[in-house]
Design a protein around this motif. Structure first.
Motif, PDB file in Angstrom:
ATOM      1  N   ASP A   1       8.192 -40.177  31.169  1.00  0.00           N
ATOM      2  CA  ASP A   1       8.044 -41.588  30.809  1.00  0.00           C
ATOM      3  C   ASP A   1       9.436 -42.176  30.628  1.00  0.00           C
ATOM      4  O   ASP A   1      10.431 -41.449  30.605  1.00  0.00           O
TER       5      ASP A   1
ATOM      6  N   PHE B   1       5.367 -46.312  30.629  1.00  0.00           N
ATOM      7  CA  PHE B   1       4.205 -45.786  31.340  1.00  0.00           C
ATOM      8  C   PHE B   1       2.984 -45.810  30.416  1.00  0.00           C
ATOM      9  O   PHE B   1       1.916 -46.304  30.786  1.00  0.00           O
TER      10      PHE B   1
ATOM     11  N   LEU C   1       3.872 -47.519  41.464  1.00  0.00           N
ATOM     12  CA  LEU C   1       4.684 -47.682  40.258  1.00  0.00           C
ATOM     13  C   LEU C   1       5.652 -48.850  40.390  1.00  0.00           C
ATOM     14  O   LEU C   1       6.020 -49.479  39.391  1.00  0.00           O
TER      15      LEU C   1
END
Length: 276
Positions: free
Chosen positions: A63, A69, A168
């Protein structure tokens, strides 16, 4: 219960187990025998595995320093299989969006770039509710990469991992953000996973049952997780009676194992130290 939603490919039932004594085979045998007796009492076929091998692997999560995240309901997990002290050269990498909102989970695309082979799973995860004998659902949209060379995972940056997982890049996170192992590099978990057997709830609804034990190191258990799961497809999506039977079994199993149960939702939440 309505017909299982067409997006769902797997149903997975999970119970956290208190860690004390889970590093001893006798404790696992005791738990397994209690489950076996419970199944006989409730007329659920349990094909028990007496001599299954225990698998070992390292588990850790990535993360940003601000846990962006997690704040976006994203989990990036690495599992490294190992034989005793030896870690394999290839890892399993999973990117998932996990949330209580099915639509929100489905809106995120976890798929890797096209040339990378992956397995896509949309899971309904059933957890215990606030009271023992109840349940609640969360939904996870997963892309699983089975054989990623550990040395070529990714540079420790969001822009680098976005080359693996383009979805992402669409998150509102600074692309220059560094990535780190959640809890620090010493926070890798040693997981021991033991298959217990198969549960049969009806035609085409047969669940694999196993227990996973998370340890800081050998002999130092953090938590256990008893889970059973099965695939959902066009052939077994409609027999609601079998799915209802699995739900009821899960609720009654909590009452049977109440002395074993640990407070909490998921293993990942324990690593982050925040509820999921």
């Amino acid at each position: 219960m309505k017909k299982i939603h067409p997006s769902i490919t797997n149903r997975e039932f999970k119970l956290l187990i208190k860690p004390k004594g889970l590093d001893r085979r006798s404790k696992i045998t005791e738990l397994s025998e209690q489950i076996l007796k419970f199944c006989k009492k409730n007329k659920v076929d349990f094909f028990h595995l007496d001599n299954a091998n225990t698998g070992l692997r390292n588990v850790y999560f990535y993360d940003t320093p601000g846990e962006e995240f997690r704040l976006n309901n994203i989990i990036l997990r690495v599992r490294e299989s190992r034989q005793n002290v030896w870690v394999d050269d290839y890892a399993e990498v999973t990117l998932k969006c996990r949330t209580h909102d099915m639509n929100k989970a489905s809106q995120f695309n976890p798929s890797p770039q096209k040339k990378i082979k992956s397995r896509i799973r949309f899971k309904e995860e059933i957890l215990r509710g606030d009271e023992i004998g109840s349940h609640r659902q969360i939904y996870s949209n997963n892309a699983i990469l089975d054989a990623v060379p550990i040395d070529d995972l990714f540079d420790r940056s969001l822009s680098s991992v976005s080359k693996f997982f383009p979805g992402l890049a669409k998150l509102s996170i600074d692309k220059k953000s560094p990535l780190r192992i959640v809890g620090g590099s010493t926070n890798k978990i040693l997981e021991a996973c033991l298959p217990l057997g198969n549960l049969v709830f009806g035609d085409g609804v047969q669940a694999h049952c196993d227990i996973a034990i998370w340890m800081k190191s050998a002999g130092d258990p953090i938590v256990g997780e008893l889970a059973f799961s099965y695939r959902v497809n066009d052939e077994n999506r409609s027999p609601i009676k079998a799915h209802k039977r699995a739900d009821k079994f899960f609720e009654k199993l909590q009452i049977e194992l109440s002395q074993w149960l640990e407070i909490g939702s998921t293993k990942t939440a324990l690593i982050y130290g925040k509820p999921e």
